[in-house]
Scaffold this motif. Structure first.
Motif, PDB file in Angstrom:
ATOM      1  N   ARG A  11      -3.195   3.500  -6.625  1.00  0.00           N
ATOM      2  CA  ARG A  11      -3.589   2.591  -8.219  1.00  0.00           C
ATOM      3  C   ARG A  11      -2.668   2.633  -8.574  1.00  0.00           C
ATOM      4  O   ARG A  11      -2.364   1.465  -9.280  1.00  0.00           O
ATOM      5  N   VAL A  12      -2.023   3.315  -9.550  1.00  0.00           N
ATOM      6  CA  VAL A  12      -0.729   3.192 -10.627  1.00  0.00           C
ATOM      7  C   VAL A  12       0.020   2.586  -9.026  1.00  0.00           C
ATOM      8  O   VAL A  12       0.672   1.813 -10.020  1.00  0.00           O
ATOM      9  N   ALA A  13       0.604   3.283  -8.736  1.00  0.00           N
ATOM     10  CA  ALA A  13       1.648   1.947  -7.690  1.00  0.00           C
ATOM     11  C   ALA A  13       1.279   0.861  -7.385  1.00  0.00           C
ATOM     12  O   ALA A  13       2.233  -0.454  -7.747  1.00  0.00           O
ATOM     13  N   ALA A  14      -0.034   0.669  -7.089  1.00  0.00           N
ATOM     14  CA  ALA A  14      -0.480  -0.904  -6.798  1.00  0.00           C
ATOM     15  C   ALA A  14      -0.318  -1.442  -8.497  1.00  0.00           C
ATOM     16  O   ALA A  14       0.354  -3.057  -8.488  1.00  0.00           O
ATOM     17  N   LEU A  15      -0.721  -1.223 -10.044  1.00  0.00           N
ATOM     18  CA  LEU A  15      -0.930  -2.118 -10.978  1.00  0.00           C
ATOM     19  C   LEU A  15       0.339  -1.816 -11.422  1.00  0.00           C
ATOM     20  O   LEU A  15       0.968  -3.498 -12.009  1.00  0.00           O
ATOM     21  N   LEU A  16       0.988  -0.810 -11.208  1.00  0.00           N
ATOM     22  CA  LEU A  16       2.925  -1.111 -11.728  1.00  0.00           C
ATOM     23  C   LEU A  16       3.440  -2.401 -10.780  1.00  0.00           C
ATOM     24  O   LEU A  16       4.577  -3.217 -11.061  1.00  0.00           O
TER      25      LEU A  16
ATOM     26  N   LEU B 134       1.045  -0.815   0.129  1.00  0.00           N
ATOM     27  CA  LEU B 134       0.246   0.463   0.252  1.00  0.00           C
ATOM     28  C   LEU B 134       0.996   1.027  -0.157  1.00  0.00           C
ATOM     29  O   LEU B 134       1.265   1.687   1.205  1.00  0.00           O
ATOM     30  N   LEU B 135       1.185   1.853  -1.066  1.00  0.00           N
ATOM     31  CA  LEU B 135       1.728   3.357  -1.533  1.00  0.00           C
ATOM     32  C   LEU B 135       0.789   4.724  -1.861  1.00  0.00           C
ATOM     33  O   LEU B 135       0.766   4.824  -2.267  1.00  0.00           O
TER      34      LEU B 135
ATOM     35  N   GLU C 175      -6.722   0.550   0.195  1.00  0.00           N
ATOM     36  CA  GLU C 175      -7.354  -0.378   0.761  1.00  0.00           C
ATOM     37  C   GLU C 175      -7.869  -1.443   0.805  1.00  0.00           C
ATOM     38  O   GLU C 175      -7.819  -2.962   1.168  1.00  0.00           O
ATOM     39  N   LEU C 176      -9.336  -0.919   1.059  1.00  0.00           N
ATOM     40  CA  LEU C 176     -10.450  -1.649   0.540  1.00  0.00           C
ATOM     41  C   LEU C 176     -10.437  -2.223  -0.016  1.00  0.00           C
ATOM     42  O   LEU C 176     -10.601  -3.770  -0.585  1.00  0.00           O
ATOM     43  N   ALA C 177     -10.157  -1.241  -1.198  1.00  0.00           N
ATOM     44  CA  ALA C 177     -10.229  -1.210  -3.359  1.00  0.00           C
ATOM     45  C   ALA C 177      -9.179  -2.796  -3.528  1.00  0.00           C
ATOM     46  O   ALA C 177      -9.241  -4.012  -3.344  1.00  0.00           O
ATOM     47  N   LEU C 178      -7.736  -2.660  -2.265  1.00  0.00           N
ATOM     48  CA  LEU C 178      -6.525  -3.392  -2.907  1.00  0.00           C
ATOM     49  C   LEU C 178      -7.736  -5.226  -2.455  1.00  0.00           C
ATOM     50  O   LEU C 178      -7.250  -5.956  -2.553  1.00  0.00           O
TER      51      LEU C 178
END
Length: 249
Positions: free
Chosen positions: A82-87, A57-58, A240-243
């Motif tokens: 979101r971009v950090a998670a997708l990357l 989570l960034l 956090e909820l979305a992930l």
């Protein structure tokens, strides 16, 4: 915890602002636009079963953004997170080692932090890269990874089409090709937050293979995080909820 949410301008949805001549400098998500986005989910499960764990989570600090309005906008904190998670998901697909992927993702979280508005804003990638070079200690302390040279290069080039690179940019891309293309792909996948589907990502323009799960997953992250924030969650809570709801534990 704080949220960077500001109420949208009354009576003007993102779809209305997408009309020619009405592009606003500060564009925030609204429920009618999000409901329309939700009805256009790409086909697919959206769950990358091969992932060993949920991405880190960034979440960038709203104080890092050039303007307060930008932090709450469609190029703001939620977009960066979101971009950090997708990357991280794309980096796993490319067998990038975890420490390198986290450094790239931490910089990616800040890739739009020097935007002045939500229009095209040419040069904002270079401004964000300069900011990372000057404030890397803040990113390292908050997100757990320093902005490496390849990560800073990716941020500097993310807003420039490959075909528009000048000589030095072409050389920088040659040296850090994977980092640049990972950020460009992750940033593009989050375009499903935009109000018109014709602005959504065209996977044929990306320079990396995109797993089938990525487009529906990116869509799920947009809808779930934006809805949570509209319901009163902070930025960090919304991501956090979305992930947690979109990815396996």
């Amino acid at each position: 915890m704080t949220t960077s949410t500001l109420p949208p301008e009354p009576g003007r949805t993102l779809r209305e602002l997408a009309k020619p001549g009405r592009f606003a400098g500060h564009q925030v998500m609204d429920r009618p636009t999000l409901d329309r986005i939700a009805r256009n989910r790409p086909a697919g499960a959206g769950v990358p079963a091969s992932l060993p764990h949920c991405p880190a989570l960034l979440v960038p600090d709203p104080a890092w953004f050039a303007r307060r309005g930008t932090a709450s906008s469609i190029h703001g904190v939620l977009h960066g997170a979101r971009v950090a998670a997708l990357l991280q998901l794309l980096a796993h697909h490319q067998d990038v080692e975890p420490a390198r992927a986290r450094a790239l993702a931490a910089a990616a979280a800040c890739h739009d932090c020097r935007r002045l508005d939500d229009r095209a804003d040419p040069g904002h990638g270079k401004r964000a890269a300069d900011w990372l070079n000057a404030h890397g200690h803040l990113v390292t302390a908050a997100l757990g990874a320093p902005p490496t040279p390849e990560a800073v290069t990716a941020v500097a080039l993310h807003d420039i089409p490959h075909e528009a690179f000048n000589g030095s940019e072409t050389e920088a891309h040659r040296r850090h090709r994977l980092a640049v293309d990972l950020l460009k792909a992750a940033d593009a996948l989050d375009r499903c937050r935009l109000p018109l589907t014709r602005w959504w990502p065209d996977l044929r323009r990306l320079r990396l293979p995109i797993p089938d799960c990525a487009p529906p997953l990116a869509h799920d992250l947009v809808v779930r995080s934006e809805r949570a924030r509209l319901d009163g969650a902070t930025d960090a809570q919304a991501i956090e909820l979305a992930l947690n709801s979109a990815l396996p534990a």
